[in-house]
Every structure is written in structure tokens, then in C-alpha cells.
Design a protein around this motif. Sequence first.
Motif, mmCIF file in Angstrom:
data_model
loop_
_atom_site.group_PDB
_atom_site.id
_atom_site.type_symbol
_atom_site.label_atom_id
_atom_site.label_comp_id
_atom_site.label_asym_id
_atom_site.label_seq_id
_atom_site.Cartn_x
_atom_site.Cartn_y
_atom_site.Cartn_z
ATOM 1 N N ALA A 19 -19.878 -41.977 19.307
ATOM 2 C CA ALA A 19 -20.164 -40.661 18.384
ATOM 3 C C ALA A 19 -20.289 -39.374 19.113
ATOM 4 O O ALA A 19 -19.590 -38.586 18.906
ATOM 5 C CB ALA A 19 -20.930 -40.913 17.174
ATOM 6 N N ASN A 23 -16.343 -37.762 19.690
ATOM 7 C CA ASN A 23 -16.799 -37.667 18.238
ATOM 8 C C ASN A 23 -15.577 -37.646 17.318
ATOM 9 O O ASN A 23 -15.590 -38.259 16.194
ATOM 10 C CB ASN A 23 -17.444 -36.270 18.224
ATOM 11 N N TRP A 26 -13.743 -41.218 17.428
ATOM 12 C CA TRP A 26 -14.755 -42.016 16.795
ATOM 13 C C TRP A 26 -14.708 -41.860 15.279
ATOM 14 O O TRP A 26 -14.703 -42.677 14.508
ATOM 15 C CB TRP A 26 -16.268 -41.774 17.373
ATOM 16 N N GLY A 27 -14.833 -40.719 14.915
ATOM 17 C CA GLY A 27 -14.837 -40.396 13.487
ATOM 18 C C GLY A 27 -13.574 -40.837 12.668
ATOM 19 O O GLY A 27 -13.564 -41.731 11.574
ATOM 20 N N PRO A 35 -17.604 -35.733 11.987
ATOM 21 C CA PRO A 35 -17.224 -35.240 13.386
ATOM 22 C C PRO A 35 -16.164 -33.946 13.482
ATOM 23 O O PRO A 35 -16.253 -33.440 14.703
ATOM 24 C CB PRO A 35 -16.993 -36.454 14.206
ATOM 25 N N CYS A 51 -23.610 -35.699 15.919
ATOM 26 C CA CYS A 51 -22.825 -36.933 15.822
ATOM 27 C C CYS A 51 -23.501 -37.761 16.436
ATOM 28 O O CYS A 51 -23.398 -39.267 15.835
ATOM 29 C CB CYS A 51 -21.516 -36.892 16.580
ATOM 30 N N GLY A 55 -24.335 -40.611 13.641
ATOM 31 C CA GLY A 55 -23.027 -41.341 13.750
ATOM 32 C C GLY A 55 -23.094 -42.718 13.309
ATOM 33 O O GLY A 55 -22.474 -43.257 12.655
#
Length: 116
Positions: A19, A23, A26-27, A35, A51, A55
Motif C-alpha cells: 500500500a 498505493n 494496490w488500492g 489511495p 496508505c 492499508g
Amino acid sequence: MSYTNKPVPEEIKRWNWGAFMFNIIWGFGNKSYLPLLVLVPLLNLVWIFVCGIKGNEWAWKNGDYDSVETFMKVQETWNRAGFIYFIISIIMAVLFFIFFFTTMMAMIATSASHGY
């Protein structure tokens, strides 16, 4: 969005390298869109750390995991990739600065020897 108010187990509340380093990607991969705030100039300098810290909690609340173990296995891949990318980024930054300062010193030495 499938955000829930389900409680977050304590073992999930830890740093997430995926995260932090990836970011936005990953989001999207974890159905978490907070993110995206890293796209806001100046806020992004702080938000990448948010994040990393939050996360796992966001991913847990947005995901449909049947157990903490399953969740941790999924996030472990993100963590490993994020940490490796972090280390590579640090190494590349150090190499860049070494190259930059070496080049600058050579230019200064050359100009000094020519009397500029």
C-alpha cells in the motif's frame, strides 16, 4: 463498493509495504480508493504513509475474506513486492546521487584546471 463496518482484527493492523509503494495499483486491487488521494500535490507526501499504515484495515473492510490467514497470505505478496521495490528505489537513489556528485566534482575540477 463493499465497505463494511466489520471489526478489524489486531493482527491485521500493521504496516503494508504494498500500500505504501504501489498505493494506487494496490488500492484498485483491494477495492480501496482512498489511495487515489496520492494524486493530490503536497498531500501525497503524507498520504503515502497513511496508505502504509491504514492499508491493511482498508483492504480488510473492503474485501470478502473468510479468515485472517487468507487475508495475510494475499497481503504478504503485496508486502514482499512493495518492500523489494522500496529497497531497489533506495539503491537507485544512492547510485544516482553518487553519479551526480561524482560528475559535478569532475566538472568543477576540470573547469578549475582550465582557469575558468
